[in-house]
Design an enzyme around this catalytic site. Structure first.
Site, PDB file in Angstrom:
ATOM      1  N   LYS A 161       0.864  -1.188   0.000  1.00  0.00           N
ATOM      2  CA  LYS A 161       0.000   0.000   0.000  1.00  0.00           C
ATOM      3  C   LYS A 161       0.900   1.239   0.000  1.00  0.00           C
ATOM      4  O   LYS A 161       1.024   1.952   1.004  1.00  0.00           O
ATOM      5  CB  LYS A 161      -0.935  -0.040   1.200  1.00  0.00           C
TER       6      LYS A 161
HETATM    7  N1  PMP Z   1      -6.743  -3.771  -3.244  1.00  0.00           N
HETATM    8  C1  PMP Z   1      -6.427  -2.492  -2.982  1.00  0.00           C
HETATM    9  C2  PMP Z   1      -5.855  -1.644  -4.079  1.00  0.00           C
HETATM   10  C3  PMP Z   1      -6.632  -1.972  -1.706  1.00  0.00           C
HETATM   11  O1  PMP Z   1      -6.313  -0.694  -1.432  1.00  0.00           O
HETATM   12  C4  PMP Z   1      -7.196  -2.790  -0.701  1.00  0.00           C
HETATM   13  C5  PMP Z   1      -7.467  -2.229   0.663  1.00  0.00           C
HETATM   14  N2  PMP Z   1      -6.401  -2.438   1.529  1.00  0.00           N
HETATM   15  C6  PMP Z   1      -7.488  -4.126  -1.006  1.00  0.00           C
HETATM   16  C7  PMP Z   1      -7.261  -4.581  -2.297  1.00  0.00           C
HETATM   17  C8  PMP Z   1      -8.052  -5.058   0.035  1.00  0.00           C
HETATM   18  O2  PMP Z   1      -7.076  -5.393   0.996  1.00  0.00           O
HETATM   19  P1  PMP Z   1      -7.467  -5.777   2.481  1.00  0.00           P
HETATM   20  O3  PMP Z   1      -8.489  -6.827   2.405  1.00  0.00           O
HETATM   21  O4  PMP Z   1      -6.186  -6.273   3.076  1.00  0.00           O
HETATM   22  O5  PMP Z   1      -7.972  -4.536   3.127  1.00  0.00           O
END
Ligand code: PMP
Length: 317
Positions: A161
């Protein structure tokens, strides 16, 4: 949906101290502000008023992912995942949060000077804020393929991220919202479905649950991992990680997004075409029910996903 701005008196962890949000400031020349060199996380906590506890959802997994992905940018986060969970719990107690919350850890290159070359000056913060529904998907979402492509691992790694990478998500979200859709679906440069702007994507086809794998430039979501586990272990579904073509989304039975903020959000239309019968499908409904129960501590089998933090009514109120 954007949440409102948090109260500036909210206590946050910044510069290794607990301070009001209003005092957690960075200078305009900060490397990360100019060049996007930060890595963040997003963790949810669900409040149970009966037992006065916030249930943090898989905080250790989030903090392990944060530390590892920070390493891609040579960013150091000194505390261990356990220590980071303890700081988070302290924030919940100090703010006496009696609501669902969202935790935003952020580490960044903090030197204040001109020049893109990074040095070893890193800072980190953890902020927790009250947070409710992020995307209202009660009736199902209408998703649209954005003309922006999902960033490639060899340009900016989407598995982390990374702050600067979210320009990609912001462009896609702005694009599809202006076109009247609720959420974007990204294709990769090779034309395969990657994910949503802030969430992973699943489809159901012939009784199998299918989702793009890590080599399709996805963020390796923790909610995605939860849904795969629930589908396999509770619903005994076959789960396949493979590339998905755009037009498969038009002919499949169900589509849904997953993510910490969006939770499980069913998609009933893609690009003006009904998905399946155009209503929320049975597998999405069942998985959403299971995910909600597991993350609120109602399924003993998944108790290891949550970390309970007791927030008694009396602290500040
Ligand atoms: N893809 C992106 C681009 C994201 O920003 C997120 C949010 N974190 C996710 C997928 C989902 O990840 P998670 O389930 O770990 O929140």
């Amino acid at each position: 949906m954007p949440s409102s701005e948090p109260d500036p008196s909210t206590i946050v962890f910044f510069d290794n101290r607990y301070v009001p949000l209003a005092q957690a400031q960075v200078g305009v020349l900060t490397h990360a502000l100019n060049y996007g060199t930060g890595v963040f996380e997003g963790i949810r906590g669900y409040w149970d008023a009966d037992i006065q506890e916030v249930m943090l959802v898989r905080p250790a997994d989030h903090y392990v992912r944060w530390k590892r992905n920070a390493g891609i940018l040579h960013l150091e986060i000194p505390p261990s995942p356990d220590e980071l969970i303890e700081i988070t719990a302290e924030l919940l107690r100090r703010n006496a949060f009696h609501s669902d919350i969202y935790v935003r850890p952020l580490v960044w290159k903090s030197a204040q000077r001109i020049g893109v070359h990074a040095d070893a000056r890193d800072s980190f913060t953890i902020v927790a804020v009250p947070f409710g529904v992020y995307m209202d998907s009660a009736k199902g979402l209408h998703a649209g393929i954005t003309s922006w492509r999902r960033l490639e691992d060899n340009a900016i790694p989407g598995r982390a991220k990374i702050c600067g990478a979210y320009v990609n998500s912001a462009l896609a979200t702005d694009d599809v919202r202006r076109c009247g859709f609720d959420e974007a679906i990204f294709l990769s440069e090779n034309g395969h479905v990657a994910e949503g702007a802030t969430c992973n994507i699943f489809m159901v086809r012939n009784g199998r649950l299918i989702t793009p794998g890590p080599a399709d430039n996805i963020l390796e979501g923790i909610t995605r991992a939860c849904i795969i586990e629930l589908a396999r272990d509770v619903l005994h579904l076959e789960v396949v990680e493979r590339s998905i073509d755009r037009s498969e989304l038009y002919v499949c039975d169900e589509v849904f997004f997953t993510g910490t903020a969006v939770e499980l959000a069913p998609v009933t239309m893609v690009d003006h075409r009904r998905v399946g019968a155009g209503a929320i499908g049975p597998i999405a409904s069942e998985l959403r029910r299971l995910y909600t129960d597991a993350t609120r501590g109602r399924l003993p089998q998944f108790e290891n996903w949550i970390r309970r933090v007791s927030v008694p009514v009396s602290i500040h109120a």
